[in-house]
Design a protein around this motif. Structure first.
Motif, mmCIF file in Angstrom:
data_model
loop_
_atom_site.group_PDB
_atom_site.id
_atom_site.type_symbol
_atom_site.label_atom_id
_atom_site.label_comp_id
_atom_site.label_asym_id
_atom_site.label_seq_id
_atom_site.Cartn_x
_atom_site.Cartn_y
_atom_site.Cartn_z
ATOM 1 N N MET A 136 5.189 -3.629 -63.737
ATOM 2 C CA MET A 136 4.329 -3.426 -64.346
ATOM 3 C C MET A 136 3.167 -2.697 -64.177
ATOM 4 S SD MET A 136 2.328 -6.618 -66.707
ATOM 5 C CE MET A 136 2.713 -7.747 -65.711
ATOM 6 N N GLN A 137 2.486 -2.636 -63.047
ATOM 7 C CA GLN A 137 1.543 -1.640 -62.391
ATOM 8 C C GLN A 137 1.959 -0.152 -62.567
ATOM 9 O OE1 GLN A 137 0.084 -2.116 -58.621
ATOM 10 N NE2 GLN A 137 -1.688 -1.388 -59.031
ATOM 11 N N GLY A 138 1.155 0.511 -63.317
ATOM 12 C CA GLY A 138 1.668 1.968 -63.452
ATOM 13 C C GLY A 138 2.576 2.335 -64.242
ATOM 14 N N GLU A 139 3.041 1.335 -65.012
ATOM 15 C CA GLU A 139 3.887 1.471 -66.465
ATOM 16 C C GLU A 139 3.501 1.991 -67.624
ATOM 17 O OE1 GLU A 139 7.304 -1.253 -68.565
ATOM 18 O OE2 GLU A 139 6.560 -1.730 -66.736
ATOM 19 N N VAL A 140 3.967 2.717 -68.155
ATOM 20 C CA VAL A 140 3.435 3.227 -69.565
ATOM 21 C C VAL A 140 4.662 2.829 -70.461
ATOM 22 C CG1 VAL A 140 2.860 5.302 -71.045
ATOM 23 C CG2 VAL A 140 2.182 5.111 -68.445
ATOM 24 N N ARG A 141 4.035 2.208 -71.471
ATOM 25 C CA ARG A 141 4.945 1.736 -72.720
ATOM 26 C C ARG A 141 4.368 2.188 -73.995
ATOM 27 N NH1 ARG A 141 5.966 -4.853 -71.519
ATOM 28 N NH2 ARG A 141 6.565 -4.669 -69.197
ATOM 29 N N ILE A 142 5.424 2.597 -74.738
ATOM 30 C CA ILE A 142 4.985 3.198 -76.164
ATOM 31 C C ILE A 142 5.691 2.064 -77.043
ATOM 32 C CG2 ILE A 142 5.339 4.853 -77.866
ATOM 33 C CD1 ILE A 142 5.712 6.964 -75.503
ATOM 34 N N VAL A 143 4.583 1.475 -77.817
ATOM 35 C CA VAL A 143 5.143 0.218 -78.839
ATOM 36 C C VAL A 143 4.676 0.536 -80.154
ATOM 37 C CG1 VAL A 143 4.928 -1.268 -76.571
ATOM 38 C CG2 VAL A 143 3.123 -1.072 -78.012
ATOM 39 N N ASP A 144 5.461 -0.170 -81.164
ATOM 40 C CA ASP A 144 5.098 -0.148 -82.410
ATOM 41 C C ASP A 144 3.841 -1.043 -83.026
ATOM 42 O OD1 ASP A 144 6.964 1.671 -83.154
ATOM 43 O OD2 ASP A 144 8.453 0.115 -83.214
ATOM 44 N N ASP A 145 3.827 -2.236 -81.771
ATOM 45 C CA ASP A 145 2.959 -3.162 -82.430
ATOM 46 C C ASP A 145 1.990 -3.601 -81.136
ATOM 47 O OD1 ASP A 145 1.631 -5.558 -82.957
ATOM 48 O OD2 ASP A 145 2.944 -6.356 -84.306
ATOM 49 N N VAL A 146 0.872 -3.171 -80.837
ATOM 50 C CA VAL A 146 0.150 -3.344 -79.506
ATOM 51 C C VAL A 146 -0.238 -4.641 -79.328
ATOM 52 C CG1 VAL A 146 -1.994 -2.952 -78.540
ATOM 53 C CG2 VAL A 146 -0.857 -1.087 -79.635
#
Length: 100
Positions: free
Chosen positions: A1-11
């Protein structure tokens, strides 16, 4: 999880997913409209809150029942429903902002 970037539709939903996945022993909450939506989403999830300590990383020097209180918002959106092990409130930390 650390350093991971996620692009999501629903924050809000993604936040709730991450918290449930992490099953933290403690969590620091902040304020704002996005945070409120995230707390409301988290309140509907199955998580053992009796094992979680809650801290506030962002608060104003106002009473908890003041509309500007981030703690008051977090309590209404999440904490009053889930009953965490403890809430480390800034309320009563001092009579003045400097003392707190």
């Amino acid at each position: 999880m650390q350093g991971e970037v996620r692009i999501v539709d629903d924050v809000a939903r993604a936040f709730a997913d991450v918290v449930v996945e992490a099953t933290p022993a403690s969590i620091a909450l902040s304020g704002g409209d996005t945070a409120k939506e995230a707390y409301e989403a988290l309140a509907t999830r199955d998580l053992d809150w009796s094992r979680i300590d809650v801290w506030f990383g962002d608060e104003r020097f106002v009473p908890v029942d003041d509309p500007d209180s981030n703690e008051g918002m977090a309590r209404a959106a999440l904490l009053d429903q889930v009953g965490p092990r403890s809430i480390r409130s800034m309320a009563g930390a001092g009579d003045t902002a400097d003392a707190a």
